[in-house]
Enzyme design. Structure first.
Site, PDB file in Angstrom:
ATOM      1  N   SER A   1       0.857  -1.194   0.000  1.00  0.00           N
ATOM      2  CA  SER A   1       0.000   0.000   0.000  1.00  0.00           C
ATOM      3  C   SER A   1       0.884   1.232   0.000  1.00  0.00           C
ATOM      4  O   SER A   1       2.032   1.188   0.480  1.00  0.00           O
ATOM      5  CB  SER A   1      -0.885  -0.002   1.257  1.00  0.00           C
ATOM      6  OG  SER A   1      -1.531   1.246   1.432  1.00  0.00           O
TER       7      SER A   1
ATOM      8  N   TYR B   1      -2.474  -1.430  10.277  1.00  0.00           N
ATOM      9  CA  TYR B   1      -2.546  -1.650   8.830  1.00  0.00           C
ATOM     10  C   TYR B   1      -1.296  -1.097   8.151  1.00  0.00           C
ATOM     11  O   TYR B   1      -0.660  -1.777   7.326  1.00  0.00           O
ATOM     12  CB  TYR B   1      -3.794  -0.979   8.268  1.00  0.00           C
ATOM     13  CG  TYR B   1      -3.916  -1.115   6.761  1.00  0.00           C
ATOM     14  CD1 TYR B   1      -4.518  -2.229   6.197  1.00  0.00           C
ATOM     15  CD2 TYR B   1      -3.419  -0.124   5.917  1.00  0.00           C
ATOM     16  CE1 TYR B   1      -4.618  -2.353   4.818  1.00  0.00           C
ATOM     17  CE2 TYR B   1      -3.510  -0.246   4.541  1.00  0.00           C
ATOM     18  CZ  TYR B   1      -4.113  -1.366   3.992  1.00  0.00           C
ATOM     19  OH  TYR B   1      -4.200  -1.497   2.615  1.00  0.00           O
TER      20      TYR B   1
END
Length: 248
Positions: free
Chosen positions: A138, A151
């Protein structure tokens, strides 16, 4: 890289980015097997798209192991795996309770899940003439979003995992590619209507074009993620952190 005539297993392809990439890879002439927890949804997608399906829970090590055996038995030409499954939930570290459960669940799914999946399939992939492991990190691996600290951490770990196994497997037939998405309009964090997120079809189309165009891609970076990915190298990391977190 060659993105046709492969046999591709994509756990986490029942919606969002995974499903969009699965459909495009199938259209390029690949055999695509999708994985997910819900058999009814898998059956519907198999009917709608013609995918193969394997039931898998990427938070369950036993189910990952059994699904790895199943997919190889049913699809012995398997030569590509894309570890797409992941979760993203906000955590509030001001609270004495609550965030630890989210953090542990995130690590189990986002980090241990791909590691266990690759461990279950690597011996088979080593026996193929050419094979590909695809990780999914990401932009938040490089610039943190305050709402989702664990995350961010798991995606940073996936980035370094990709770097490390690429080095280790450089003397083998296995190529390691890391897809680095920006914010994309999916149900993850309810971004499906967000003007700050990239339209899903645009992201999937650009990703496929980059995979086709680059002989040894390493990282797949759509233009929208470069603002985050290269913040440290550009020297504007602190400003990018402020801009990113000012949006949320």
């Amino acid at each position: 890289m060659n993105i046709t005539n492969n046999t591709v297993f994509i756990p986490g392809a029942t919606s969002g980015i995974g499903l969009a990439l699965a459909a495009r890879l199938q259209a390029k002439g690949n055999t695509v097997i999708i994985g997910g927890r819900r058999t009814a949804l898998l059956d519907r997608l198999a009917t709608e798209y013609g995918f193969g399906t394997v039931q898998i829970d990427t938070a369950d090590p036993d189910r990952i192991a059994s699904a790895s055996v199943e997919v190889v038995d049913r699809y012995p030409d398997l030569n590509m795996v894309i570890a797409m499954a992941g979760i993203m939930e906000p955590e509030d570290w001001h609270r004495r309770e609550g965030f630890l459960d989210i953090a542990e669940r995130t690590v189990t799914t986002n980090l241990l899940g791909p590691i266990r999946l690759f461990a279950g399939l690597i011996d088979h992939l080593r026996r193929r003439p050419a094979a590909t492991i695809v990780t999914v990190s990401s932009g938040l691996a490089f610039v943190p979003l305050a709402q989702t600290p664990t995350y961010n951490a798991t995606k940073a770990a996936i980035h370094m995992l990709s770097e490390g196994i690429r080095l280790q497997l450089a003397d083998t037939n296995i190529e390691v590619i890391e897809i680095v998405p920006p914010a994309v309009r999916t149900t993850l964090m309810n971004l499906q209507e967000s003007e700050d997120a990239m339209p899903l079809d645009d992201f999937a189309d650009e990703t496929i074009r980059l995979l086709e165009a680059q002989e040894n891609p390493g990282e797949i970076l759509v233009d929208n993620v470069k603002f985050l990915r290269h913040a440290a190298e550009r020297g504007d990391y602190d400003q990018v952190v402020r801009v990113l977190n000012g949006r949320h």
